[in-house]
Scaffold this active site. Structure first.
Site, PDB file in Angstrom:
ATOM      1  N   SER A 161       0.833  -1.188   0.000  1.00 58.84           N
ATOM      2  CA  SER A 161       0.000   0.000   0.000  1.00 58.84           C
ATOM      3  C   SER A 161       0.876   1.249   0.000  1.00 58.84           C
ATOM      4  O   SER A 161       1.720   1.408  -0.877  1.00 58.84           O
ATOM      5  CB  SER A 161      -0.964  -0.053   1.189  1.00 58.84           C
ATOM      6  OG  SER A 161      -1.985   0.899   1.069  1.00 58.84           O
TER       7      SER A 161
ATOM      8  N   GLU B 248      -8.740  -4.950  -5.524  1.00 56.67           N
ATOM      9  CA  GLU B 248      -8.216  -3.812  -4.768  1.00 56.67           C
ATOM     10  C   GLU B 248      -9.327  -2.837  -4.373  1.00 56.67           C
ATOM     11  O   GLU B 248      -9.318  -2.269  -3.286  1.00 56.67           O
ATOM     12  CB  GLU B 248      -7.163  -3.068  -5.600  1.00 56.67           C
ATOM     13  CG  GLU B 248      -5.895  -3.846  -5.868  1.00 56.67           C
ATOM     14  CD  GLU B 248      -4.957  -3.868  -4.676  1.00 56.67           C
ATOM     15  OE1 GLU B 248      -5.304  -3.304  -3.621  1.00 56.67           O
ATOM     16  OE2 GLU B 248      -3.868  -4.458  -4.814  1.00 56.67           O
TER      17      GLU B 248
ATOM     18  N   HIS C  68      -7.664  -5.432  -0.840  1.00 55.39           N
ATOM     19  CA  HIS C  68      -6.407  -4.708  -0.644  1.00 55.39           C
ATOM     20  C   HIS C  68      -5.707  -5.167   0.635  1.00 55.39           C
ATOM     21  O   HIS C  68      -6.309  -5.187   1.706  1.00 55.39           O
ATOM     22  CB  HIS C  68      -6.719  -3.210  -0.565  1.00 55.39           C
ATOM     23  CG  HIS C  68      -5.526  -2.329  -0.411  1.00 55.39           C
ATOM     24  ND1 HIS C  68      -4.517  -2.257  -1.346  1.00 55.39           N
ATOM     25  CD2 HIS C  68      -5.165  -1.459   0.578  1.00 55.39           C
ATOM     26  CE1 HIS C  68      -3.607  -1.393  -0.950  1.00 55.39           C
ATOM     27  NE2 HIS C  68      -3.969  -0.895   0.225  1.00 55.39           N
TER      28      HIS C  68
END
Length: 523
Positions: free
Chosen positions: A216, A332, A434
């Site tokens: 991330s 995601e 994610h």
């Protein structure tokens, strides 16, 4: 030589034979002083927590480049994680094992299986995620023991976040010897890498075999480190999981801003508290500064300053030309698009695309099905994830392929963990959401109380093995595993899922249209 030191090898042998914890009965010398030795865990891994790599960035040091650590007396204990950096509790349980928080937070943690300080084991340096707003190196999913026991040294770090790590302001720019401001969190990462280069050998690591990795915003940081001259030579391999600092297309995503724009945002933040000087802001308590920034919803992020971050990242795609693993999860957008997903009405998706993409809207709509509300919701999630993460990652791989000589290994993680179906909590979402790959890559399924299956455990073993191989050699492959081919003329990627193996890019057609949009916007 003392008697303890002379007979240390014998003591270690006797301890192993007795199935007792192993200790080397010596302290480790680093910049600033001594770190007290740590006994080995049952796995044989020693864990050093809370080692300072910088002077606390407090008082007059707030919003300045980090400085080397100040010296201390005696052997410093390394049995407790350092405090996490200042942050609001936005993600609930992101750091359940470390309730301490402080502006004095520039610490790192080391997991090492080394039995001697000349072991020269490869090193993994992990940068946590959290949108550059929260997180820490002590989060349980980043526990390095399971990777370290397989022959590497694992390091996690803290770095300054939000207003403390990324505030830009004309007054800060004026006082800087480099005439820039912001990006203090990235400078923290660079100083930590310099510390590791100087001292990791004392913990059995090889300073010439360092892999930087992150997920991330940690992965976005990796793309910055790969494109900045300030990190030249500090690492030899890189892994970026679900994040690139450049080419994001989502208007709600945190994008890189030119210095002048970032300074304006800093001035707006100061204007909300009667325009105090930077000196007056430095005098305010850290919690008060954080609360004000949160109250006025001031956003702080990466600044394209021409020093830490190049003004034109396209020219720097191969500046730190190292082998790279780069990828994303298959879903995601489900983590970022909860509100958009549930508020969507029939026809909203097409309206949103037409408003955002103009002449390219029809080409995009043909690739994102939207003939029913259910499909609109799925496509809304998909486009959100593509704009933020999947397309920028794909684009970075394309540029690396053109500009660099080192191989790039591309992947998609396409496995849904056995998380709750959908809970409005930060660490659960639908599909291969994610960051869902992190516990597999770290081989840390035990940190989640989910009903793991044999397939989950197999995938964790597979994925962590590829990562270990890459950290050790720069090549993720090993005999007996599906061959992971680097990005080349016959483009493809490794798919981690029910069947792990090479596959075509699943959505390259979408990324090519988004690429055309991105290119047109940059003209």
């Amino acid at each position: 030589m003392s008697r303890v030191r002379r007979f240390a090898p014998l003591l270690v042998t006797l301890a192993v034979m007795a199935n007792a914890p192993v200790t080397f009965a010596r302290d480790v010398a680093v910049e600033g002083g001594l770190i007290a030795d740590r006994p080995a865990e049952a796995s044989g891994v020693r864990v050093f927590k809370g080692i300072p790599y910088a002077t606390p960035p407090v008082g007059e040091r707030r919003w300045r480049e980090p400085a080397p650590p100040q010296p201390w007396r005696g052997a410093r204990s390394a049995d407790t994680f350092g405090p996490r950096c200042m942050q609001q509790p936005s993600l609930g349980d992101i750091d359940p094992l470390n309730p301490r928080m402080s502006e004095d937070c520039l610490y790192l943690n080391i997991w090492t299986p080394a039995r001697r300080d000349d072991a020269k084991l490869p090193v993994l340096v992990w940068l946590h995620g959290g949108g550059l707003n929260l997180g820490s190196g002590s989060e349980p999913w980043y526990n390095g023991e399971n990777l370290a026991r397989r022959g590497i040294v694992v390091v996690t770090i803290n770095y300054r976040l939000n207003v403390f790590g990324f505030l830009a302001h004309p007054e800060l720019t004026a006082e800087s010897p480099h005439k820039v401001s912001g990006n203090y969190g990235i400078l923290d990462q660079i100083l930590a890498l310099q510390w590791i280069r100087a001292h990791i050998a004392a913990f059995g690591g090889d300073p010439a075999a360092v892999t930087v990795a992150g997920s991330s915003s940690g992965s976005r940081s990796i793309s910055v480190l790969m494109s900045t001259p300030l990190a030249k030579g500090l690492f030899q391999r890189a892994i970026g999981q679900s994040g690139v600092a450049f080419w994001g297309l989502n208007p709600d995503a945190e994008n890189v801003r030119p210095l002048a724009e970032a300074e304006q945002r800093g001035q707006y933040f100061a204007s909300m508290i009667d325009n105090p000087s930077i000196g007056a802001l430095r005098a305010k308590p850290a919690q008060q500064v954080l609360d004000i920034a949160t109250l006025v919803s001031a956003a702080f992020g990466l600044t394209q300053d021409g020093r830490v971050m190049p003004k034109n990242p396209l020219e720097y795609a191969a500046f730190n030309d190292t082998p790279l693993i780069l990828g994303w999860t298959a879903n995601e957008g489900t983590r970022f698009n909860l509100a958009g997903h549930f508020n969507l009405r029939v026809g909203d998706f097409a309206k949103r695309v037409r408003a955002a993409y103009g002449d390219q809207a029809d080409a995009l709509l043909s690739l994102y099905p939207h003939d029913t509300l259910q499909r609109e919701r799925a496509s809304s999630d998909d486009l959100n994830g593509d704009e933020r993460i999947s397309f920028p990652s794909w684009k970075w791989a394309q540029l690396r392929q053109r500009a660099g000589k080192a191989p790039t290994y591309l992947y998609v993680f396409d496995h849904r963990p056995p998380a709750p179906p959908l809970v409005l909590l930060p660490l659960t979402a639908t599909g291969a959401f994610h960051t869902s790959e992190i516990v597999y890559m770290f081989d840390n399924l035990q940190t989640r109380a989910w009903p793991w299956s044999a397939a989950d455990r197999k995938l964790a073993e597979q994925m962590s093995s590829y990562w270990i191989n890459f950290i050790k050699t720069g090549d993720p492959n090993a005999p007996g595993s599906p061959q992971w081919q680097p990005r080349g003329a016959r483009s493809g990627l490794m798919r981690f899922g029910e069947q792990t193996g090479m596959a075509p890019d699943p959505h390259a057609d979408r990324y090519r249209v988004l690429d055309a949009v991105s290119t047109a916007r940059r003209r």
